[in-house]
Design a protein around this motif. Structure first.
Motif, mmCIF file in Angstrom:
data_model
loop_
_atom_site.group_PDB
_atom_site.id
_atom_site.type_symbol
_atom_site.label_atom_id
_atom_site.label_comp_id
_atom_site.label_asym_id
_atom_site.label_seq_id
_atom_site.Cartn_x
_atom_site.Cartn_y
_atom_site.Cartn_z
ATOM 1 N N PRO A 154 0.842 -1.318 -0.108
ATOM 2 C CA PRO A 154 -0.052 0.161 0.167
ATOM 3 C C PRO A 154 0.814 1.150 0.064
ATOM 4 O O PRO A 154 2.072 1.205 0.275
ATOM 5 C CB PRO A 154 -0.666 -0.058 1.549
ATOM 6 C CG PRO A 154 0.020 -0.850 2.126
ATOM 7 C CD PRO A 154 0.579 -1.887 1.187
ATOM 8 N N LEU A 155 0.361 2.354 -0.433
ATOM 9 C CA LEU A 155 1.035 3.698 -0.349
ATOM 10 C C LEU A 155 1.524 3.946 0.850
ATOM 11 O O LEU A 155 2.553 4.518 1.086
ATOM 12 C CB LEU A 155 0.131 4.725 -0.910
ATOM 13 C CG LEU A 155 0.752 6.282 -1.377
ATOM 14 C CD1 LEU A 155 1.801 5.776 -2.389
ATOM 15 C CD2 LEU A 155 -0.430 7.134 -1.752
ATOM 16 N N ASN A 430 -6.996 10.524 -3.640
ATOM 17 C CA ASN A 430 -6.716 9.152 -3.288
ATOM 18 C C ASN A 430 -7.413 8.125 -2.887
ATOM 19 O O ASN A 430 -7.096 6.933 -3.411
ATOM 20 C CB ASN A 430 -5.647 9.412 -2.201
ATOM 21 C CG ASN A 430 -4.190 10.367 -2.273
ATOM 22 O OD1 ASN A 430 -3.835 10.222 -3.527
ATOM 23 N ND2 ASN A 430 -3.571 10.770 -1.425
ATOM 24 N N LEU A 431 -8.383 8.510 -2.161
ATOM 25 C CA LEU A 431 -9.471 7.535 -1.945
ATOM 26 C C LEU A 431 -10.312 7.155 -3.310
ATOM 27 O O LEU A 431 -10.525 5.952 -3.461
ATOM 28 C CB LEU A 431 -10.521 8.205 -0.891
ATOM 29 C CG LEU A 431 -9.972 8.388 0.352
ATOM 30 C CD1 LEU A 431 -11.058 9.062 1.383
ATOM 31 C CD2 LEU A 431 -9.397 7.217 1.108
ATOM 32 N N TYR A 436 -5.528 4.648 -1.217
ATOM 33 C CA TYR A 436 -5.960 4.275 0.321
ATOM 34 C C TYR A 436 -7.417 3.633 0.406
ATOM 35 O O TYR A 436 -8.188 4.085 -0.674
ATOM 36 C CB TYR A 436 -5.891 5.245 1.158
ATOM 37 C CG TYR A 436 -4.475 5.769 1.423
ATOM 38 C CD1 TYR A 436 -3.516 5.318 2.467
ATOM 39 C CD2 TYR A 436 -3.997 6.821 0.751
ATOM 40 C CE1 TYR A 436 -2.553 5.933 2.739
ATOM 41 C CE2 TYR A 436 -2.760 7.240 0.795
ATOM 42 C CZ TYR A 436 -2.057 7.013 2.000
ATOM 43 O OH TYR A 436 -0.707 7.394 1.948
ATOM 44 N N ASP A 437 -7.803 2.820 1.067
ATOM 45 C CA ASP A 437 -9.079 2.317 1.174
ATOM 46 C C ASP A 437 -9.731 3.039 2.147
ATOM 47 O O ASP A 437 -9.292 3.546 3.194
ATOM 48 C CB ASP A 437 -9.090 0.855 1.403
ATOM 49 C CG ASP A 437 -9.229 0.009 0.229
ATOM 50 O OD1 ASP A 437 -9.483 0.340 -0.909
ATOM 51 O OD2 ASP A 437 -8.504 -1.202 0.328
ATOM 52 N N VAL A 438 -11.406 3.438 1.947
ATOM 53 C CA VAL A 438 -11.989 3.997 3.159
ATOM 54 C C VAL A 438 -12.057 3.221 4.152
ATOM 55 O O VAL A 438 -11.975 2.067 4.272
ATOM 56 C CB VAL A 438 -13.350 4.570 2.554
ATOM 57 C CG1 VAL A 438 -13.239 5.231 1.337
ATOM 58 C CG2 VAL A 438 -14.006 2.917 2.196
ATOM 59 N N ASP A 449 -19.348 -0.442 -6.400
ATOM 60 C CA ASP A 449 -18.437 -0.186 -5.450
ATOM 61 C C ASP A 449 -16.950 -0.495 -5.767
ATOM 62 O O ASP A 449 -16.737 -1.481 -6.502
ATOM 63 C CB ASP A 449 -18.818 -0.965 -4.206
ATOM 64 C CG ASP A 449 -17.858 -0.805 -2.878
ATOM 65 O OD1 ASP A 449 -16.876 0.075 -2.951
ATOM 66 O OD2 ASP A 449 -18.279 -1.075 -1.572
ATOM 67 N N THR A 450 -16.130 0.636 -5.728
ATOM 68 C CA THR A 450 -14.727 0.433 -6.122
ATOM 69 C C THR A 450 -14.007 -0.686 -5.879
ATOM 70 O O THR A 450 -13.018 -1.250 -6.347
ATOM 71 C CB THR A 450 -13.996 1.756 -6.159
ATOM 72 O OG1 THR A 450 -14.059 1.902 -4.873
ATOM 73 C CG2 THR A 450 -14.666 3.048 -7.097
ATOM 74 N N ARG A 451 -14.512 -1.111 -4.663
ATOM 75 C CA ARG A 451 -13.605 -2.264 -4.066
ATOM 76 C C ARG A 451 -14.291 -3.595 -4.658
ATOM 77 O O ARG A 451 -13.423 -4.550 -4.342
ATOM 78 C CB ARG A 451 -14.276 -2.319 -2.248
ATOM 79 C CG ARG A 451 -13.446 -1.082 -1.514
ATOM 80 C CD ARG A 451 -13.912 -1.097 -0.107
ATOM 81 N NE ARG A 451 -15.087 -0.658 0.012
ATOM 82 C CZ ARG A 451 -15.677 -0.352 1.058
ATOM 83 N NH1 ARG A 451 -15.016 -0.415 2.365
ATOM 84 N NH2 ARG A 451 -17.080 -0.167 1.071
ATOM 85 N N GLU A 452 -15.052 -3.730 -5.429
ATOM 86 C CA GLU A 452 -15.527 -4.721 -5.847
ATOM 87 C C GLU A 452 -15.039 -4.872 -7.475
ATOM 88 O O GLU A 452 -15.019 -5.780 -8.128
ATOM 89 C CB GLU A 452 -16.921 -4.804 -6.090
ATOM 90 C CG GLU A 452 -17.730 -4.865 -4.797
ATOM 91 C CD GLU A 452 -19.322 -4.810 -5.109
ATOM 92 O OE1 GLU A 452 -19.788 -4.840 -6.317
ATOM 93 O OE2 GLU A 452 -20.037 -4.854 -4.026
ATOM 94 N N MET A 453 -14.201 -3.794 -7.960
ATOM 95 C CA MET A 453 -13.201 -3.717 -9.333
ATOM 96 C C MET A 453 -11.939 -4.004 -8.769
ATOM 97 O O MET A 453 -11.492 -3.734 -7.826
ATOM 98 C CB MET A 453 -13.287 -2.433 -9.899
ATOM 99 C CG MET A 453 -15.091 -1.943 -9.907
ATOM 100 S SD MET A 453 -15.117 -0.285 -10.274
ATOM 101 C CE MET A 453 -14.332 -0.174 -12.154
#
Length: 650
Positions: A154-155, A430-431, A436-438, A449-453
């Protein structure tokens, strides 16, 4: 830092050895070839001892009367009172009284010696070649693992660790591992086999002398162990200090302009001297302490040599051993202590290599970013609707930054984000990019949802131009085409249209080599503003559905900024755009302006609406155009000093 904890030598060494598992067939070949090479090397002294016996028997035999047997010659010597000489003659092999050296037999023995040593050399050479292949393939895989790991980190990992320290692990430590394997893998196999083979030959020739020679082994083990315990922590400190020094050099070199502008050359030199001195002290102690192994082992070897020579000479004189056997045994005693010394001296290499391996494994074991979903959700053709739904985020759990943020951006809208430094503007982007993840809530792209991509699928739809430009060593054209995805073709007309729209074509054609001009991150023959134009053109060529512009025109002059703004307006047509800006004159035409303070959106609306409201945006605007040194500007600066804002980094 690795230097602050004890090295877990055994577990690291097991993992170190586990990295060689794919090469087990080649390692088996190295072992077999090592056996063959050592067998030749071990047989050599015994054969040379036979040659010595032939020569010695010929010299002594020529001094005895001819025509009698060896037993008769011994009896005659005893009758003459020469019992000691008689004992010597009785123990000789192949002696013929009255005859000199048997050169035919001597030549045969020497021919065998030559064949054995040549064969040993060839087997050893092949063993070394296979070892080099094993080592380089293993290090190749390790470098690949590290490179792959860096892509999954991660960053936040790079935020916590100095770039020079990371580079030191990727370069210096892996090179040290390679050197350790190269210098110890085949040598260790050969040394161990030599000890076993030589020990067997020593007991075969003389069990008594073998026991005498083995007296020094426990002493060798004790000396090696005690020295290794003291040098091991120093090697850990050495490589930790190397990483800190590299981090300092990389930082000072990257910011050398600022160092000179603010007159900190002497301070930088003093910091370097301090880090360099720490590295010197750690390296000196590590090398000095481990370096005492070799002379200590040499002393024990010489002591062993003297004892063997004395006892062996007495046994030759008594006729219980031949001179050739004593000669061979003395060579074996040297061969026996030499690999033990090698193994001892390899300890400092092992300690250094394992210390580096632990630092590399520490990188490989670092927490990774959350994995991409499998199977992932695809949005198909991206329209560009972005929504933040009850999003909360903090860099540090104890210091909340963004809390319960809601925001909906329709396709084709241009959203400008303004606010004091540290308000969370760059964090919002960045989110969106999933750097970074929320912490809670979700961000959606066209309802997904961007976390599903996958991150690649998400970022392939987004073009980003940062305030800090980044260019790699290559031609200008290669740098411009870097943003084009694999498999996407950009024809010459499209390429030139993008460069002309961003006013890149004009200054590039003035260069001697045009688009074939080679540049690097330092810019070379282009200015800071021209570098930023190149990054803007790179985003043009990527043709993304969503644009992120983070102070993208901060390094260009006012006239060029107006022209670039016009080109950006054309580019933003039909695309969702996020524009982070401090110069409010550049975002007057935005569809919606978001004003952020302390991670919250405190106002939103058009330029005219926000001015009429007389709130935070109006105060920011007035601080830039109406009263730049007035109370409003002070308030703006005070807002930027908030601790939560500092965590946002933008």
């Amino acid at each position: 830092m690795p230097g602050e904890k004890a090295l877990d030598f055994r577990s690291t060494l097991r993992r170190f050895a586990g990295g060689l598992r794919p090469e087990r067939v080649s390692i088996a070949a190295v072992f077999v070839l090592g056996v063959a090479s050592v067998a030749g090397a071990v047989a050599g002294p015994k054969l040379l001892g036979n040659a010595t016996n032939v020569i010695f028997a010929g010299v002594v035999g020529s001094q005895l009367p001819a025509g009698i047997s060896q037993e008769q010659a011994v009896q005659g010597l005893r009758e003459q009172g020469q019992d000691q000489v008689a004992d010597l003659v009785s123990g000789m092999v192949g002696l013929v009284p009255g005859e000199g050296i048997d050169f035919t037999r001597l030549a045969s023995v020497l021919a065998w010696v030559l064949a054995v040593y040549v064969g040993s050399f060839l087997f050893g050479w092949l063993q070394g070649r296979i070892t080099a292949i094993v080592v380089q393939r293993s290090v190749y895989r390790l470098r690949g693992e590290v490179e792959s790991k860096l892509g999954r980190l991660p960053l936040s990992y790079f935020d916590r660790n100095a770039r020079g320290e990371i580079l030191s692990r990727v370069t210096n430590d892996i090179d040290n591992i390679s050197q350790t394997l190269t210098q110890t893998l085949s040598q260790l196999v050969t040394a161990v086999l030599t000890v076993v083979g030589v020990l067997a030959m020593m007991f075969w020739i003389s069990p008594l002398l073998a026991v005498v020679a083995l007296v020094t082994v426990p002493l060798s083990v004790i000396v090696t162990t005690q020295i290794a315990k003291r040098s091991q922590p120093q090697f850990i400190q050495q490589w930790a200090a190397t990483g800190r020094l590299n981090a300092h050099v990389e930082e000072m070199y990257t910011g050398h302009t600022l160092v000179k502008v603010y007159g900190h050359q002497q301070a930088a030199i003093e910091d370097f001297d301090r880090e360099n001195d720490e590295l010197y002290q750690a390296s000196f102690k590590a090398q000095f302490i481990s370096g005492t192994i070799q002379p200590a082992m040499g002393f024990l070897a010489n002591l062993n040599y003297v004892v063997v020579a004395v006892v062996g000479g007495l046994r030759v004189a008594s006729g219980t051993m031949t001179l050739g056997d004593v000669q061979a045994f003395i060579q074996y005693s040297r061969q026996f202590t030499q690999p033990i010394s090698q193994i001892a001296s390899m300890m400092n290499l092992f300690q250094s290599g394992v210390a580096s391996a632990e630092r590399v494994y520490d990188l490989l074991d670092a927490d990774e970013q959350t994995p991409d979903p499998s199977p992932s959700t695809s949005v198909g053709t991206v329209r560009g609707r972005v929504a933040f739904e009850d999003v909360s985020f903090s860099y540090v759990p104890e210091v909340p930054l963004i809390e319960h943020l809601d925001l909906a951006v329709e396709p084709g809208q241009t959203i400008a984000i303004v606010g004091p430094t540290g308000a969370g503007k760059t964090t919002l982007v960045n989110l969106l990019m999933r750097f970074y993840d929320v912490s809670s809530g979700r961000i959606t792209l066209d309802g997904v949802d961007t976390r599903e991509m996958t991150r690649d699928a998400l970022r392939s739809s987004i073009g980003m131009v940062l305030q800090d430009t980044w260019l790699f060593t290559g031609t200008i054209e290669e740098n411009l085409r870097y943003g084009v995805r694999d498999g996407v073709e950009v024809d010459e007309d499209t390429f030139l249209a993008a460069t002309r729209a961003t006013h890149v074509d004009q200054f590039v054609r003035s260069l001697p080599d045009g688009y074939d001009t080679v540049i690097d991150d330092e810019g070379g023959s282009v200015s800071a503003g021209e570098k930023q134009l190149l990054t803007i053109a790179r985003a043009f060529l990527a043709d993304p559905a969503i644009l992120v512009l983070d102070e993208a025109t901060s390094s260009v002059d006012t006239r060029t900024e107006v022209l670039v703004q016009q080109a950006m307006n054309a580019l933003r047509s039909g695309r969702t755009s996020f524009v982070i800006a401090h110069r409010l004159s550049t975002i007057r035409d935005a569809d919606v302006i978001l004003v952020m303070e302390h991670g919250d959106i405190v106002e939103q609306g058009s330029h005219d609406e926000l001015l009429a409201a007389g709130g935070a945006y109006a105060r920011l605007y007035e601080s830039q155009f109406a009263a730049p040194v007035g109370a409003e500007a002070v308030d703006s600066v005070d807002s930027a000093a908030d601790p939560a804002g500092r965590q946002a980094g933008g």
